[in-house]
Design a protein around this motif. Structure first.
Motif, mmCIF file in Angstrom:
data_model
loop_
_atom_site.group_PDB
_atom_site.id
_atom_site.type_symbol
_atom_site.label_atom_id
_atom_site.label_comp_id
_atom_site.label_asym_id
_atom_site.label_seq_id
_atom_site.Cartn_x
_atom_site.Cartn_y
_atom_site.Cartn_z
ATOM 1 N N LEU A 247 -4.305 -1.710 13.613
ATOM 2 C CA LEU A 247 -3.986 -1.167 12.170
ATOM 3 C C LEU A 247 -5.071 -0.896 11.184
ATOM 4 O O LEU A 247 -4.843 -0.510 10.235
ATOM 5 C CB LEU A 247 -3.081 -2.108 11.490
ATOM 6 N N PHE B 232 -5.257 4.103 4.107
ATOM 7 C CA PHE B 232 -4.558 3.947 2.951
ATOM 8 C C PHE B 232 -5.505 3.392 1.642
ATOM 9 O O PHE B 232 -5.424 3.811 0.544
ATOM 10 C CB PHE B 232 -3.615 2.607 3.410
ATOM 11 N N SER B 233 -6.651 2.671 2.182
ATOM 12 C CA SER B 233 -7.150 2.075 0.906
ATOM 13 C C SER B 233 -8.048 3.265 0.558
ATOM 14 O O SER B 233 -8.184 3.289 -0.673
ATOM 15 C CB SER B 233 -8.484 1.136 1.635
ATOM 16 N N LEU C 27 1.425 6.737 -6.736
ATOM 17 C CA LEU C 27 0.653 7.564 -7.323
ATOM 18 C C LEU C 27 0.408 8.864 -6.817
ATOM 19 O O LEU C 27 -0.028 9.997 -7.558
ATOM 20 C CB LEU C 27 -1.006 6.834 -6.884
ATOM 21 N N PHE D 49 -5.568 2.515 10.044
ATOM 22 C CA PHE D 49 -4.498 2.911 9.110
ATOM 23 C C PHE D 49 -4.599 2.272 7.697
ATOM 24 O O PHE D 49 -4.647 3.084 6.684
ATOM 25 C CB PHE D 49 -3.011 2.231 9.787
ATOM 26 N N ILE D 50 -5.173 1.314 7.750
ATOM 27 C CA ILE D 50 -5.468 0.494 6.431
ATOM 28 C C ILE D 50 -6.696 1.246 5.937
ATOM 29 O O ILE D 50 -6.666 1.098 4.548
ATOM 30 C CB ILE D 50 -5.720 -1.071 6.706
ATOM 31 N N LEU E 235 -6.941 6.470 0.290
ATOM 32 C CA LEU E 235 -5.960 7.146 -0.452
ATOM 33 C C LEU E 235 -5.858 6.528 -1.853
ATOM 34 O O LEU E 235 -5.699 7.071 -2.948
ATOM 35 C CB LEU E 235 -4.773 7.160 0.302
ATOM 36 N N VAL E 236 -5.747 5.244 -1.843
ATOM 37 C CA VAL E 236 -5.224 4.633 -2.921
ATOM 38 C C VAL E 236 -6.602 4.508 -4.107
ATOM 39 O O VAL E 236 -6.343 4.809 -5.375
ATOM 40 C CB VAL E 236 -4.868 2.962 -2.864
ATOM 41 N N PHE F 224 0.799 -1.224 -0.088
ATOM 42 C CA PHE F 224 0.097 0.019 0.012
ATOM 43 C C PHE F 224 0.621 1.189 -0.081
ATOM 44 O O PHE F 224 0.552 2.206 -0.524
ATOM 45 C CB PHE F 224 -1.027 0.101 1.299
ATOM 46 N N PHE G 102 -8.768 6.760 -4.139
ATOM 47 C CA PHE G 102 -8.846 8.250 -4.637
ATOM 48 C C PHE G 102 -7.808 8.647 -5.802
ATOM 49 O O PHE G 102 -8.001 8.998 -6.854
ATOM 50 C CB PHE G 102 -8.688 9.309 -3.449
ATOM 51 N N LEU G 103 -6.372 7.881 -5.247
ATOM 52 C CA LEU G 103 -5.359 8.369 -6.185
ATOM 53 C C LEU G 103 -5.430 7.503 -7.471
ATOM 54 O O LEU G 103 -5.366 8.102 -8.473
ATOM 55 C CB LEU G 103 -4.066 8.362 -5.567
ATOM 56 N N LEU G 104 -5.975 6.621 -7.518
ATOM 57 C CA LEU G 104 -6.232 5.728 -8.565
ATOM 58 C C LEU G 104 -7.482 6.210 -9.499
ATOM 59 O O LEU G 104 -7.307 6.428 -10.843
ATOM 60 C CB LEU G 104 -6.717 4.252 -8.191
ATOM 61 N N THR H 205 -8.314 9.317 -9.753
ATOM 62 C CA THR H 205 -7.817 10.738 -10.421
ATOM 63 C C THR H 205 -6.559 10.678 -11.021
ATOM 64 O O THR H 205 -6.214 11.603 -11.480
ATOM 65 C CB THR H 205 -7.650 11.974 -9.197
ATOM 66 N N ALA H 206 -6.008 9.402 -11.082
ATOM 67 C CA ALA H 206 -4.540 9.361 -11.763
ATOM 68 C C ALA H 206 -4.739 9.735 -13.274
ATOM 69 O O ALA H 206 -5.505 9.396 -13.935
ATOM 70 C CB ALA H 206 -3.861 7.990 -11.704
ATOM 71 N N VAL H 207 -3.547 10.460 -13.716
ATOM 72 C CA VAL H 207 -3.545 10.699 -15.302
ATOM 73 C C VAL H 207 -2.542 9.697 -15.722
ATOM 74 O O VAL H 207 -1.496 9.771 -15.605
ATOM 75 C CB VAL H 207 -3.074 12.180 -15.520
ATOM 76 N N TRP H 208 -2.920 8.858 -16.750
ATOM 77 C CA TRP H 208 -2.005 7.720 -17.169
ATOM 78 C C TRP H 208 -1.184 8.118 -18.273
ATOM 79 O O TRP H 208 0.046 7.753 -18.433
ATOM 80 C CB TRP H 208 -2.831 6.646 -17.294
ATOM 81 N N VAL I 28 0.728 4.019 -2.979
ATOM 82 C CA VAL I 28 0.341 5.534 -2.563
ATOM 83 C C VAL I 28 1.399 6.277 -2.958
ATOM 84 O O VAL I 28 1.230 7.477 -3.614
ATOM 85 C CB VAL I 28 -0.042 5.334 -1.057
ATOM 86 N N ASP J 201 -6.911 15.525 -16.795
ATOM 87 C CA ASP J 201 -6.814 15.312 -18.158
ATOM 88 C C ASP J 201 -7.359 16.447 -18.755
ATOM 89 O O ASP J 201 -8.720 16.912 -18.889
ATOM 90 C CB ASP J 201 -7.703 13.978 -18.602
#
Lengths: 197, 152
Positions: free
Chosen positions: B13, B20-21, A52, B16-17, B23-24, A45, B26-28, B30-33, A49, A61
């Protein structure tokens, strides 16, 4: 009287040694709850993170490239700004996905007669009118995004550029693949002048 | 017990997990590939105010210079005040346009305040080559790139 180890609560008469043994170590000696090792998952993770977040783009975009187009690459490029998108193909010209011109047999087209793209002109005028009505008092930037395949001959681009210039779109951003390392300066957001690295 | 050190305390934990989940995800989402950028073109009749103009004789020496690049289908010709050097497309592509980089470096040393270069492009020239040449000049702070058709 010395200290003695506490005995069983059950009376010795009903004491069941095998039951006691099972009760003390339930399920034949196996623990009821096992701890899941989360270290590997948290490591993974963290890596995802971090990756990303480093590739995160706040601007998102601006445009989605056509899969049929392979863009050229550049290492010293500017940040894309939102403007009308003109796509030039060997077969035609699109603006924001709308076909506005036909490029077939372009070599036979004569610049004086059938070189112009009237539909593109019309669309560009409407974009300009919209900009001027929405941002009254702001000088028209004349900015447009142009995308084309890297193997395309310049004559196709020249035809589109000819119409763009006629309509006052003189700041053309050629779309390239690569990271934008220049940022257009803040005082002239519409200009294509140098920015800070 | 704490004093004895026999008991094992586990860090919780779960939040925390959860974080992280989130965040992952959200970032995935909004990611610009595909990283896209722009190479700006200043067409011939656009705003000339962006081109550095000398205000004194001293500055004129640093700005003057007539830099032109003539891009054809199979060659690129570099002009500095009328003196030209011609390179074949094969050589340039093979060397990743090293000759253009050298030309831009030399021009930058000769004219430190100059920022404009004129590109005259033949109809058959490949778009990829035009962008490659522009890219090399942009890398040396020549940011006013004027593109013209070859017949002009």
């Amino acid at each position: 009287m010395g200290i003695t180890k506490p005995g069983f609560h059950l009376h010795s008469r009903w004491d069941l040694p095998s039951f006691r043994k099972r009760h003390g170590k339930p399920l034949g000696g196996r623990k009821v709850s096992e701890e899941l090792n989360l270290t590997a998952m948290i490591d993974m993770f963290s890596v995802i993170v971090l990756f990303l977040m480093t590739t995160f783009s706040a601007t998102g975009d601006i445009l989605v490239t056509n899969p049929a187009i392979k863009l050229p690459t550049a290492a010293n490029a500017f940040l894309l700004q939102r403007s009308p998108i003109v796509t030039v193909f060997e077969k035609g010209v699109l603006i924001e996905g709308l076909q506005v011109g036909d490029n077939s047999e372009i070599q036979s087209k004569v610049e004086d007669s059938d070189w112009e793209l009237p539909l593109l002109k019309e669309q560009l005028r409407s974009y300009r009118a919209f900009f001027e009505s929405a941002d009254a008092g702001v000088p028209f930037p004349g900015r447009v995004i142009l995308q084309a395949d890297k193997k395309l001959n310049f004559v196709y681009l020249k035809r589109a550029m000819y119409t763009l210039v006629e309509e006052g779109y003189t700041n053309i951003d050629l779309v390239v693949q690569g990271e934008a390392i220049f940022r257009p300066s803040a005082e002239t957001p519409a200009g294509s002048d140098a920015g800070a690295r | 017990m704490a004093g004895g050190g026999g008991d094992k305390y586990n860090l919780n934990l779960v939040p925390f997990i959860d974080l992280f989940s989130t965040l992952v995800i959200f970032l995935l989402s909004t990611a610009v590939w595909e990283q896209l950028a722009a190479v700006p073109v200043n067409l011939g009749n656009s705003d000339q105010n962006k081109v550095n103009m000398p205000t004194s004789k001293e500055e004129a020496k640093l700005v003057k210079g007539d830099l032109k690049v003539f891009i054809k289908k199979d060659s690129v010709e570099l002009f500095d005040q009328g003196r030209s050097t011609r390179f074949t497309r094969e050589d340039l592509v093979g060397s990743q346009f090293a000759a253009v980089v050298q030309f831009a470096d030399d021009a930058r040393l000769k004219y430190p305040l100059k920022n404009d270069v004129v590109l005259q492009v033949d109809d058959d020239a490949v778009y990829e080559d035009i962008v490659a040449v522009m890219d090399k000049f942009l890398g040396r702070d020549f940011d006013q790139l004027v593109v013209m058709g070859a017949e002009f």
